[in-house]
Every structure is written in structure tokens, then in C-alpha cells.
Design a protein around this motif. Sequence first.
Motif, short mmCIF file in Angstrom:
data_model
loop_
_atom_site.label_atom_id
_atom_site.label_comp_id
_atom_site.label_asym_id
_atom_site.label_seq_id
_atom_site.Cartn_x
_atom_site.Cartn_y
_atom_site.Cartn_z
N MET A 188 0.82 -1.15 0.00
CA MET A 188 0.00 0.00 0.00
C MET A 188 0.88 1.23 0.00
SD MET A 188 -3.01 0.10 2.48
CE MET A 188 -4.12 1.18 2.66
N THR A 189 0.51 2.17 -0.84
CA THR A 189 1.31 3.39 -0.94
C THR A 189 0.71 4.48 -0.09
OG1 THR A 189 0.08 4.13 -2.85
CG2 THR A 189 2.09 2.85 -3.28
N ASP A 190 1.56 5.33 0.38
CA ASP A 190 1.12 6.46 1.20
C ASP A 190 0.57 7.54 0.28
OD1 ASP A 190 0.66 8.11 3.31
OD2 ASP A 190 2.76 8.70 3.59
N GLN A 191 -0.70 7.88 0.44
CA GLN A 191 -1.34 8.86 -0.43
C GLN A 191 -1.23 10.28 0.12
OE1 GLN A 191 -5.30 7.55 -0.95
NE2 GLN A 191 -4.74 6.01 -2.45
N ARG A 192 -0.63 10.41 1.24
CA ARG A 192 -0.51 11.76 1.79
C ARG A 192 0.58 12.52 1.06
NH1 ARG A 192 0.32 10.84 8.01
NH2 ARG A 192 2.02 9.69 7.11
N PRO A 193 0.43 13.87 0.93
CA PRO A 193 1.48 14.66 0.26
C PRO A 193 2.73 14.68 1.13
CG PRO A 193 -0.37 16.06 0.91
CD PRO A 193 -0.71 14.66 1.30
N GLN A 194 3.85 14.68 0.47
CA GLN A 194 5.13 14.75 1.17
C GLN A 194 5.45 16.20 1.51
OE1 GLN A 194 6.83 11.96 2.10
NE2 GLN A 194 4.98 10.98 1.34
N TYR A 195 6.43 16.37 2.40
CA TYR A 195 6.81 17.72 2.83
C TYR A 195 7.18 18.56 1.62
CZ TYR A 195 9.18 21.50 5.25
OH TYR A 195 9.56 22.73 5.71
N GLY A 196 6.55 19.78 1.51
CA GLY A 196 6.82 20.68 0.40
C GLY A 196 5.85 20.53 -0.74
N GLU A 197 5.10 19.44 -0.79
CA GLU A 197 4.11 19.28 -1.85
C GLU A 197 2.81 19.96 -1.44
OE1 GLU A 197 5.21 14.94 -3.76
OE2 GLU A 197 3.56 15.10 -2.33
N LEU A 198 2.10 20.46 -2.44
CA LEU A 198 0.82 21.09 -2.18
C LEU A 198 -0.27 20.03 -2.17
CD1 LEU A 198 1.05 24.29 -4.40
CD2 LEU A 198 1.38 24.10 -1.95
N GLU A 234 -9.27 18.08 -1.48
CA GLU A 234 -9.72 16.73 -1.13
C GLU A 234 -8.71 16.06 -0.21
OE1 GLU A 234 -12.33 14.69 -1.45
OE2 GLU A 234 -13.42 16.39 -2.28
N GLU A 235 -7.42 16.18 -0.53
CA GLU A 235 -6.37 15.55 0.28
C GLU A 235 -6.33 16.19 1.68
OE1 GLU A 235 -3.18 14.29 -3.20
OE2 GLU A 235 -3.12 16.30 -2.34
N GLN A 236 -6.55 17.50 1.74
CA GLN A 236 -6.57 18.19 3.04
C GLN A 236 -7.72 17.69 3.89
OE1 GLN A 236 -6.66 22.40 2.26
NE2 GLN A 236 -4.66 22.41 1.28
N ALA A 263 -6.97 14.11 5.12
CA ALA A 263 -5.97 14.11 6.18
C ALA A 263 -6.56 14.62 7.49
CB ALA A 263 -4.77 14.97 5.77
N ALA A 264 -7.55 15.49 7.41
CA ALA A 264 -8.20 16.02 8.61
C ALA A 264 -9.30 15.10 9.12
CB ALA A 264 -8.77 17.41 8.33
N GLY A 265 -9.61 14.02 8.37
CA GLY A 265 -10.64 13.08 8.81
C GLY A 265 -12.04 13.55 8.47
N LEU A 266 -12.19 14.46 7.51
CA LEU A 266 -13.49 14.97 7.10
C LEU A 266 -13.99 14.21 5.88
CD1 LEU A 266 -12.75 18.79 7.46
CD2 LEU A 266 -14.04 17.36 9.04
N PRO A 267 -15.30 14.18 5.65
CA PRO A 267 -15.82 13.49 4.46
C PRO A 267 -15.44 14.26 3.19
CG PRO A 267 -17.59 14.60 5.61
CD PRO A 267 -16.37 14.75 6.46
N PRO A 268 -15.42 13.59 2.05
CA PRO A 268 -15.11 14.26 0.79
C PRO A 268 -16.13 15.35 0.48
CG PRO A 268 -15.19 11.87 0.51
CD PRO A 268 -15.65 12.17 1.89
#
Length: 175
Positions: A1-11, A15-17, A20-25
Motif C-alpha cells: 500500500m502506498t502512502d497517499q498523503r502529500p510529502q513535505y513541500g508538496e501542495l 480533497e487531500e486536506q 488528512a483532517a478526517g473529514l468526508p469528501p
Amino acid sequence: MTDQRPQYGELATPEEQRRAAGLPPLSEVVAEPVFTTPAPGPVVADAAPRRPHAVDRFVTIGLLAYGLINVIVTALSYLDLTRVMNESMKILGIEGEFTNYDQGKLWGTIAAVVLVVGWSLTAWASIRRLRSAKVAWWVPLVGAVVTMLIASMCLAVPMFGDPAFMSYVGNVGGS
């Protein structure tokens, strides 16, 4: 499984934010309607500040200047109220001289102070109205009337205490 979170410095996308915050799409979020109540009374769209009227400013300052000269001359004459009362009695055709010296000096001084305080309050009120861009030409007129009314009452005290004046009033009323 790949990590779908943005890496440091990536925008991150919105949807990704949210993920990551645990909110629905965003596609699952239903916006609730916003109800507003209408404002009571008319709504002014253009609330530009009032501009002072040049004529009003000129007339108000002119009346205050005239009043200042009048107050200075009159207040100085009230300090010698015996002379003023003698001249007034002569103009009215009253026989005799003003002899109520003590009350004349006291109430003449009080009347002079009333004139100065009245003019000062009138000038203060006029300047406040001019600074707030309100019509102010009437303030010196009302101030003059009120001040002169109070000063006249002060002058009536020694005049009605003078025997020559009261004799004249008694003769006029009894005729």
C-alpha cells in the motif's frame, strides 16, 4: 500500500486536506441554506460622509465674530452699570439718577460673566456642529437670545431695586 498523503513541500489538494483532517469528501457534503432577516427600514446604499456647506460655515463664523465683539463691548459696559442705568433712565424719560450702586456693581459683574460664558458655550456648540458637517448657522442666534435673556434678568434685579425707577413704574401704572 502506498502512502497517499502529500510529502513535505508538496501542495495538497482540498480533497487531500479534508481526508488528512478526517473529514468526508466534498462530494458528500451538503451545504445548509443560510437564512438572513431583512433589515428593518430603508437601507442606504451610498452612505457618503456629509460635506460641510461653505455658506453655513461663513455665516456661522461671521455671527460668532460679531457676537464676540458685541460681548466684549457690552460686558465692559456692564462693569460700570451705574452709567448704563443712568443713560437708560434718561432715554426712558425717568427723573432722577440710579442710586442702587451695590447691587448694580454685583449684578453688572454677574451679567458680564453670563455674556462671556454664554458666548463661549455658543462657540463650542457651533464648532462641534461645523466639525460634524451639520448645519450650524442657527446656533449663534439661539445662543445670543438665551444669553441676552439671562443677562437681562440679571440687570433687572438692580433696576427694580432702584427707588427712582420704581417711582417711575408706580407713576406709569397709576396713571
